[in-house]
Design an enzyme around this catalytic site. Structure first.
Site, short mmCIF file in Angstrom:
data_model
loop_
_atom_site.label_atom_id
_atom_site.label_comp_id
_atom_site.label_asym_id
_atom_site.label_seq_id
_atom_site.Cartn_x
_atom_site.Cartn_y
_atom_site.Cartn_z
N ILE A 51 42.09 29.49 48.69
CA ILE A 51 41.03 29.46 49.70
C ILE A 51 41.52 30.09 51.00
O ILE A 51 40.87 30.96 51.59
CB ILE A 51 40.55 28.02 49.94
N HIS B 143 39.29 55.83 28.15
CA HIS B 143 40.02 56.61 29.16
C HIS B 143 39.05 57.51 29.91
O HIS B 143 38.16 58.09 29.30
CB HIS B 143 41.09 57.48 28.47
N LYS C 127 32.83 35.72 47.98
CA LYS C 127 32.92 37.01 47.29
C LYS C 127 31.92 38.01 47.87
O LYS C 127 32.12 39.23 47.78
CB LYS C 127 32.68 36.85 45.79
N CYS D 118 30.16 25.93 44.87
CA CYS D 118 30.36 27.28 44.34
C CYS D 118 29.30 28.26 44.85
O CYS D 118 29.63 29.29 45.43
CB CYS D 118 30.34 27.24 42.82
#
Length: 462
Positions: A183, A440, A50, A41
């Site tokens: 992956i 919002h 990432k 990881c």
């Protein structure tokens, strides 16, 4: 022979999390890791990919800067700096984990751990020195490895796995990806954004078989518009090399060829039990995975297994929770895993996230299904950010109002799925989500509006 309370074999998310928790609770703990603390990881999976994903996001946005009234000259991509940034992020995080292990009083041994019996582990350290350790409890957390593809040519230069793709010397002109799982699709999207011509070859009828079919259909449409080629129902028969690598595959009774500078094998992962010799401890294995119950116990009551090695969910966040459950049971505090609500995130472009059943799975399971859906194009924040592709989808049981599953494709899908995961864990209804005031303008409004449309109608979509 060294004596300790707990030996953990493997320093990935399950192993290091368990070690830190055990150390914090006063359990004398020894952690064995044969490669890198943080496991796949932190070193070769979630974190480095990432980091690449973020770089492609910035590149993608910079190319569109003029849309936002910003004059920027984009000279391309500096791959060397992208890789260096990835390495820096990895080093910082793995260094942080080592610090936490030290503060928790965990002894870390660099070496390969193997069973001698159900209480004894032999460690071969990197200097080939052997050490024997006996423990009251043992936790197996050796993770997983890339699955082998049994076709001719997989050993050719340029045929790479998910580890090697992270350290390519440059951005390839052409890449063939074998395997359309998460992956393969993540790397396909990243390199496609950087300018690589990518072809994906998938044996099954669809890419991302775990994802909702409506989500996958939209993703394929978006990616094909960007020039990424996807071949499904395609079986790879061989890899050869001329000037470039050539992947021969069979599709619709025809033999076709995809060509690339590199071929990425991304056909999944399998539990890692090499050198472990679990049979010496009497541990039961099912198709290479260590068999565990919901308390993370193996067939030997004093031995536990957590993370990818048990073959249940190959996800880091599941490994963290399994590690916690295992440590609680080791301490005599009964705890069990609940796999009913497990979120899943796929960092394609756009992102995909999900929790619970897909619409097809819910129907097949016999539920009277009611679906609410809301597009990002109808949300002010998505328009502001210029990311309007995608939708949030909630699947509920018509009879009980129970949320059966939720699926998101669009900007920040991986962040948005947390609310729906919590809602399912608390057995909340779509009405309860819809009646909750959401800020919002934010992307979370897609969750509120989708929930509102399950049994009624959303406010901002006719």
């Amino acid at each position: 022979m060294k004596q300790t309370d707990l030996v953990i074999i493997g320093g990935g998310p399950a192993g290091y999390a368990a070690a830190i928790r055990a150390g914090q609770k006063g359990i004398k703990t020894l952690l064995i890791e044969s490669r890198d603390i943080g496991g796949t990881c932190l070193n070769r999976g979630c974190i480095p990919t990432k980091a690449f994903f973020r770089s492609q996001e910035v590149f993608h946005l910079s190319e569109r800067a003029a849309e936002f009234g910003v004059q920027v000259k984009v000279d391309g991509v500096d791959w060397t700096r992208i890789v260096a940034r990835k390495n820096k992020v990895v080093k910082q995080l793995t260094g942080g984990v080592r610090f936490l292990l030290k503060k928790a009083g965990v002894e870390v041994v660099d070496g390969i751990g193997s069973f001698l019996d159900k209480q004894t582990i032999e460690v071969i350290e990197k200097e080939k020195k052997k050490e024997t350790i006996q423990a009251k409890h043992i936790l197996i957390a050796t993770g997983s490895k890339s699955a082998h593809l049994p076709v001719p040519g997989v050993d050719l230069d340029g045929v790479i796995d998910s580890d090697e793709v992270l350290d390519l010397p440059s951005i390839p002109e052409k890449l063939v990806v074998i395997g359309g799982g998460y992956i393969g699709m993540e790397m396909a999207c990243i390199l496609n954004t950087f300018g690589t011509q990518v072809e994906v070859i998938e044996m099954l009828p669809n890419i991302l078989p775990i994802a909702d079919s409506e989500v996958v259909k939209l993703l394929v449409e978006i990616l094909e518009k960007r020039g990424l080629k996807i071949h499904t129902n395609a079986k790879v028969v061989r890899i050869s090399k001329d000037k470039k690598l050539q992947v021969s595959y069979e599709q619709n009774s025809e033999t076709k060829v995809a060509e690339g500078d590199y071929v990425l094998i991304a056909t999944g992962r399998v539990p890692m039990t090499d050198h472990l010799y679990p049979e010496k401890a009497g541990i039961k294995i099912d198709r290479k995975a260590i068999t565990t119950d919901l308390q993370m116990k193996t067939s030997v009551p004093s031995i536990f297994a957590a993370g990818d090695v048990n073959g249940k969910y190959l996800l880091a966040h599941v490994a963290f929770k399994e590690a916690e459950v295992a440590i609680n049971n080791i301490m005599g505090k009964e705890a069990t895993m609940n796999y009913r609500v497990v979120p899943n995130c796929i960092f394609c472009s756009p992102e995909i996230s999900s929790v619970g059943l897909t619409e097809d799975e819910a129907i097949t399971s016999g539920f009277d299904v009611k679906v609410g859906k809301f597009p990002f194009r109808a949300v002010g924040k998505a328009l502001i950010e210029g990311e309007t592709e995608g939708f949030t989808k909630i699947i509920a049981d018509q009879k009980t109002g129970e949320i059966l599953g939720a699926h998101i494709i669009g900007p920040r899908a991986s962040d948005l799925i947390g609310e729906l995961t919590l809602a399912m864990a608390l057995e909340s209804t779509p009405e309860e989500i819809a009646h909750t005031i959401h800020p919002h303008p934010t992307l979370t409004e897609t969750v509120m509006e989708a929930a509102d449309s399950v049994f009624g109608s959303s406010l901002h979509l006719f």
